[in-house]
Design a protein around this motif. Structure first.
Motif, PDB file in Angstrom:
ATOM      1  N   LYS A 145       0.846  -1.189   0.000  1.00 16.53           N
ATOM      2  CA  LYS A 145       0.000   0.000   0.000  1.00 16.53           C
ATOM      3  C   LYS A 145       0.895   1.258   0.000  1.00 16.53           C
ATOM      4  CE  LYS A 145      -3.216  -2.614   2.924  1.00 16.53           C
ATOM      5  NZ  LYS A 145      -3.911  -2.672   4.225  1.00 16.53           N
ATOM      6  N   GLU A 147      -0.093   1.188  -3.207  1.00 19.70           N
ATOM      7  CA  GLU A 147      -0.323   0.536  -4.501  1.00 19.70           C
ATOM      8  C   GLU A 147      -1.406  -0.541  -4.335  1.00 19.70           C
ATOM      9  OE1 GLU A 147       1.009   1.757  -7.116  1.00 19.70           O
ATOM     10  OE2 GLU A 147       2.354   3.110  -6.035  1.00 19.70           O
ATOM     11  N   PRO A 148      -2.086  -0.922  -5.410  1.00 21.20           N
ATOM     12  CA  PRO A 148      -3.236  -1.826  -5.299  1.00 21.20           C
ATOM     13  C   PRO A 148      -2.903  -3.309  -5.212  1.00 21.20           C
ATOM     14  CG  PRO A 148      -2.951  -1.161  -7.583  1.00 21.20           C
ATOM     15  CD  PRO A 148      -1.931  -0.378  -6.778  1.00 21.20           C
ATOM     16  N   ALA A 177      -4.957   2.502  -1.804  1.00 17.24           N
ATOM     17  CA  ALA A 177      -4.658   1.207  -2.424  1.00 17.24           C
ATOM     18  C   ALA A 177      -5.932   0.509  -2.890  1.00 17.24           C
ATOM     19  CB  ALA A 177      -3.908   0.319  -1.426  1.00 17.24           C
TER      20      ALA A 177
END
Length: 223
Positions: A145, A147-148, A177
């Motif tokens: 996180k 980021e997804p 995220a």
């Protein structure tokens, strides 16, 4: 309504009341070596990050502020201090068991905590049994996180489309995220670390709605 959609939970600050422990111990340890962060800056930048990204950022701050090289081994000192308090002080978030029992769909955990620490926290709060094998850590993906990757990984393991999943998150990094993963995000401010600014900050980060505790969340689900 009955909530039959899959629900993916963050752990720290959502399932277990650990964020207040990290906030207090980390800020104290960092201040001892000259790294001072306001309450807001610490919350916005660091809560929800994987350990590797957290320590990368503070080591960079240490050098940028002209303090030299970050003390060797100090990250282990910080982790040890927090871990000791986790073992003695950690409690589940109030109302979480009742909420979990009310869900009829799949559930998972997707946490920035290292996998061993994550399992320990869930075990000592007696929450491990609710999630079966669906306990996932940033250790298992390339990017943590905000980021997804971790939420997409959890959805894949649940054999569910990301857009069908609901995520419950207490941090800006976690909300970002989950939003990037295309999931519906419910912000949560029931942890002891939450302050008056957190609901609006979670909304700004992308939370579709924000709940102050599991009692209100359960009432919403049952409405």
């Amino acid at each position: 309504m009955t909530l039959s959609r899959p629900v993916i939970f963050d752990c720290d600050g959502v399932l277990v009341d650990s964020e207040i422990i990290y906030l207090e111990t980390d800020r104290e340890c960092l201040a001892n070596i000259g790294l001072h962060y306001s309450d807001t800056e610490y919350r916005d930048r660091f809560i929800g990050l994987p350990d590797v990204d957290f320590f990368r950022q503070i080591e960079k701050d240490f050098e940028t502020r002209g303090l030299g090289k970050f003390p060797q081994g100090y990250s282990d000192v910080m982790k040890s201090k927090a871990s000791n308090r986790i073992l003695t002080d950690l409690r589940p978030i109030c109302g979480v068991v009742e909420f979990l029992m009310a869900l009829t769909g799949k559930v998972a955990v997707a946490s920035s905590s290292e996998i061993a620490a994550l399992n320990t926290k869930l075990e000592i709060t007696n929450l491990l049994r609710h999630f079966g094998n669906h306990i996932y850590s940033a250790d298992q993906v390339q990017r943590g996180k905000p980021e997804p990757d971790l939420f997409l990984f959890a959805a894949k393991k649940l054999d569910e489309k990301p857009e069908n999943c609901i995520v419950i998150e207490d941090s800006l990094n976690g909300v970002k995220a989950a939003s990037a993963a295309g999931m519906e995000v419910w912000g949560f401010t029931g942890g002891e670390h939450a302050n008056d600014e957190l609901p609006s900050r979670l909304h700004e980060a992308g939370a579709h709605q924000v709940f102050p505790n599991f009692n209100e969340l359960l009432a919403f689900v049952n409405s």
